[in-house]
Design an enzyme around this catalytic site. Structure first.
Site, mmCIF file in Angstrom:
data_model
loop_
_atom_site.group_PDB
_atom_site.id
_atom_site.type_symbol
_atom_site.label_atom_id
_atom_site.label_comp_id
_atom_site.label_asym_id
_atom_site.label_seq_id
_atom_site.Cartn_x
_atom_site.Cartn_y
_atom_site.Cartn_z
ATOM 1 N N GLY A 134 48.536 42.984 76.413
ATOM 2 C CA GLY A 134 49.941 42.803 76.783
ATOM 3 C C GLY A 134 50.376 43.970 77.660
ATOM 4 O O GLY A 134 49.549 44.607 78.309
ATOM 5 N N ARG A 135 51.681 44.259 77.631
ATOM 6 C CA ARG A 135 52.203 45.320 78.497
ATOM 7 C C ARG A 135 51.482 46.650 78.268
ATOM 8 O O ARG A 135 51.060 47.325 79.206
ATOM 9 C CB ARG A 135 53.685 45.554 78.206
ATOM 10 C CG ARG A 135 54.616 44.467 78.666
ATOM 11 C CD ARG A 135 56.046 44.926 78.378
ATOM 12 N NE ARG A 135 56.988 43.868 78.587
ATOM 13 C CZ ARG A 135 57.271 42.936 77.675
ATOM 14 N NH1 ARG A 135 56.666 42.935 76.500
ATOM 15 N NH2 ARG A 135 58.153 41.987 77.937
ATOM 16 N N ILE A 136 51.356 47.032 76.989
ATOM 17 C CA ILE A 136 50.803 48.365 76.698
ATOM 18 C C ILE A 136 49.303 48.397 77.001
ATOM 19 O O ILE A 136 48.810 49.335 77.640
ATOM 20 C CB ILE A 136 51.099 48.772 75.238
ATOM 21 C CG1 ILE A 136 52.614 48.815 75.005
ATOM 22 C CG2 ILE A 136 50.479 50.133 74.919
ATOM 23 C CD1 ILE A 136 53.039 48.981 73.552
ATOM 24 N N THR A 172 47.109 52.728 68.262
ATOM 25 C CA THR A 172 48.543 52.999 68.409
ATOM 26 C C THR A 172 49.327 51.716 68.145
ATOM 27 O O THR A 172 50.495 51.619 68.534
ATOM 28 C CB THR A 172 48.881 53.514 69.834
ATOM 29 O OG1 THR A 172 48.337 52.587 70.781
ATOM 30 C CG2 THR A 172 48.332 54.896 70.091
ATOM 31 N N ARG A 189 49.330 48.962 64.907
ATOM 32 C CA ARG A 189 49.841 49.011 63.536
ATOM 33 C C ARG A 189 48.668 49.357 62.617
ATOM 34 O O ARG A 189 47.536 48.888 62.827
ATOM 35 C CB ARG A 189 50.432 47.654 63.115
ATOM 36 C CG ARG A 189 51.803 47.362 63.691
ATOM 37 C CD ARG A 189 52.889 48.277 63.105
ATOM 38 N NE ARG A 189 54.221 48.000 63.615
ATOM 39 C CZ ARG A 189 54.783 48.589 64.679
ATOM 40 N NH1 ARG A 189 54.113 49.510 65.360
ATOM 41 N NH2 ARG A 189 56.010 48.276 65.046
ATOM 42 N N GLU A 193 52.628 54.666 55.710
ATOM 43 C CA GLU A 193 53.215 55.722 56.536
ATOM 44 C C GLU A 193 54.387 56.294 55.758
ATOM 45 O O GLU A 193 55.250 55.520 55.345
ATOM 46 C CB GLU A 193 53.692 55.158 57.879
ATOM 47 C CG GLU A 193 52.537 54.736 58.754
ATOM 48 C CD GLU A 193 52.970 54.197 60.116
ATOM 49 O OE1 GLU A 193 54.182 54.218 60.414
ATOM 50 O OE2 GLU A 193 52.094 53.754 60.865
ATOM 51 N N HIS A 247 52.873 58.387 63.808
ATOM 52 C CA HIS A 247 53.544 57.249 64.463
ATOM 53 C C HIS A 247 54.564 57.747 65.498
ATOM 54 O O HIS A 247 55.760 57.459 65.409
ATOM 55 C CB HIS A 247 54.204 56.336 63.417
ATOM 56 C CG HIS A 247 54.430 54.941 63.939
ATOM 57 N ND1 HIS A 247 54.437 53.820 63.137
ATOM 58 C CD2 HIS A 247 54.662 54.473 65.209
ATOM 59 C CE1 HIS A 247 54.667 52.744 63.863
ATOM 60 N NE2 HIS A 247 54.800 53.116 65.130
ATOM 61 N N ALA A 296 53.909 57.458 69.012
ATOM 62 C CA ALA A 296 53.496 57.029 70.355
ATOM 63 C C ALA A 296 54.686 56.800 71.284
ATOM 64 O O ALA A 296 54.596 57.034 72.485
ATOM 65 C CB ALA A 296 52.635 55.771 70.270
#
Ligand code: DGY
Length: 325
Positions: free
Chosen positions: A157-159, A236, A238, A267, A286, A288
């Site tokens: 996807g985008r990332i 980065t 889940r 977390e 967490h 990023a």
């Protein structure tokens, strides 16, 4: 006219804070830790809107705690695995998220982790601080090269695509897997492969898929067995995409070379967690998307989604658009 009433589960950054306060009567949870569940249930009573964080589990019970008044749920994150979307849709409550604005910061972090694990920065830093560094020598703290290496991106996807763009600058070959891939960005050479090929061929595997039933524990013992013993895993996405017991075993046995995780289950990870005993496992809290501009933009998008929902308008970023059909 009375302003709509909303509960915001943590303090917001500007400009999101001013937007929310100008349009709503906002009750903003002031503590650094998230509200405990009974508090969340109690504070939601009679609220028109909820602006929540990825640390809040929003399920049917929470939605119903508002007593039927809830018109919108706005998550200040792109991932929405903390929200029961089916329950929201069944109640015709639109759910908003914050896509796009955290793409570059998250891709930067994936690369920071990748480089840190490849070149063993945490181990080197510990050596310096503890006096373990005695002299320069040819075989001291040898790590992995990026140039010519294959980067496997799970989730294009985008990332994932922004990570691929960065990899071009480092002279890497990129392969990716995704059930619904977008086209690579112009100038990016990336080849779609199946997961098995990706795991077998990659020197680095970077996870960028959402957490769903299909991706939970995707990186399990069988997956680690397919990877190269020199491979490095970066997460980065889940924490639950990785089976952490299997990862511990793979790292301990040097079945893979290293892992760098920005996300874990739970977390925060307790300081006595077995993964934290391993020198080849780097873990960050967490962060990023934690750049000043990104977090401020996330606050703005979350506020805009909230306000649109309160006005009865379509959310600018809605993850359950079925509510409008
Ligand atoms: C998100 O938005 O889902 C990210 O995990 C926040 O860093």
């Amino acid at each position: 006219m009375n302003k709509p009433r909303v509960f915001v589960t943590r303090s917001l950054l500007e400009p999101g804070l001013s937007l929310v306060q100008s349009y709503c009567e906002a009750e903003i949870w002031p503590e650094p830790l998230p509200p405990e569940r009974p508090v969340l249930l109690e504070r939601l009573r009679g609220m028109d809107g909820l602006l929540c964080m990825l640390t809040d589990r929003i399920d049917a019970e929470v939605m119903d705690a508002a007593g039927g008044s809830l018109k919108v749920i706005s998550n200040c994150a792109v991932g929405v695995d903390n929200i029961d979307l089916a329950a929201a849709t069944a109640r015709r409550i639109p759910v908003g998220n914050t896509p796009g604005v955290l793409t570059e910061a998250t891709a930067d972090m994936a690369f920071a982790l990748l480089l840190a694990a490849a070149r063993r920065l945490p181990e080197g830093e510990r050596e310096v601080r503890t006096g373990g560094w005695k002299t320069w020598s040819l075989d001291y703290l040898l790590g992995a090269d990026l140039v010519g290496a294959t980067l496997g991106i799970v989730g294009f996807g985008r990332i994932g695509r922004a990570v691929a763009r960065r990899a071009m600058g480092f002279g890497m070959r990129v392969v990716f897997t995704d059930p619904n891939p977008a086209a690579p960005e112009p100038g990016v050479q990336a080849t779609q492969v199946d997961l098995e090929t990706l795991l077998r061929e990659s020197d680095f595997v970077s996870l960028h898929c959402p957490l769903t039933d299909a991706t939970r524990n995707l990186m399990n013992a069988a997956a680690f067995e397919k990877m190269k013993p020199t491979a490095i895993l970066v997460n980065t996405a889940r924490g639950a995409v990785v089976d952490q017991e299997a990862l511990y075993d793979a790292l301990k046995r040097r079945r893979i070379f290293a892992a760098a995780l920005d996300v874990t289950v739970p977390e925060p990870l307790p300081p006595n967690h077995p993964l934290l005993t391993l020198p080849n496992c780097l873990i960050t809290p967490h962060i990023a998307s934690a750049s000043r501009r990104t977090r401020s933009e996330m606050s703005r998008l979350a506020a805009e989604n909230l306000i649109a929902g309160l006005k009865g308008e379509r959310l600018p970023h809605c993850v359950n658009p079925e509510v409008y059909s």
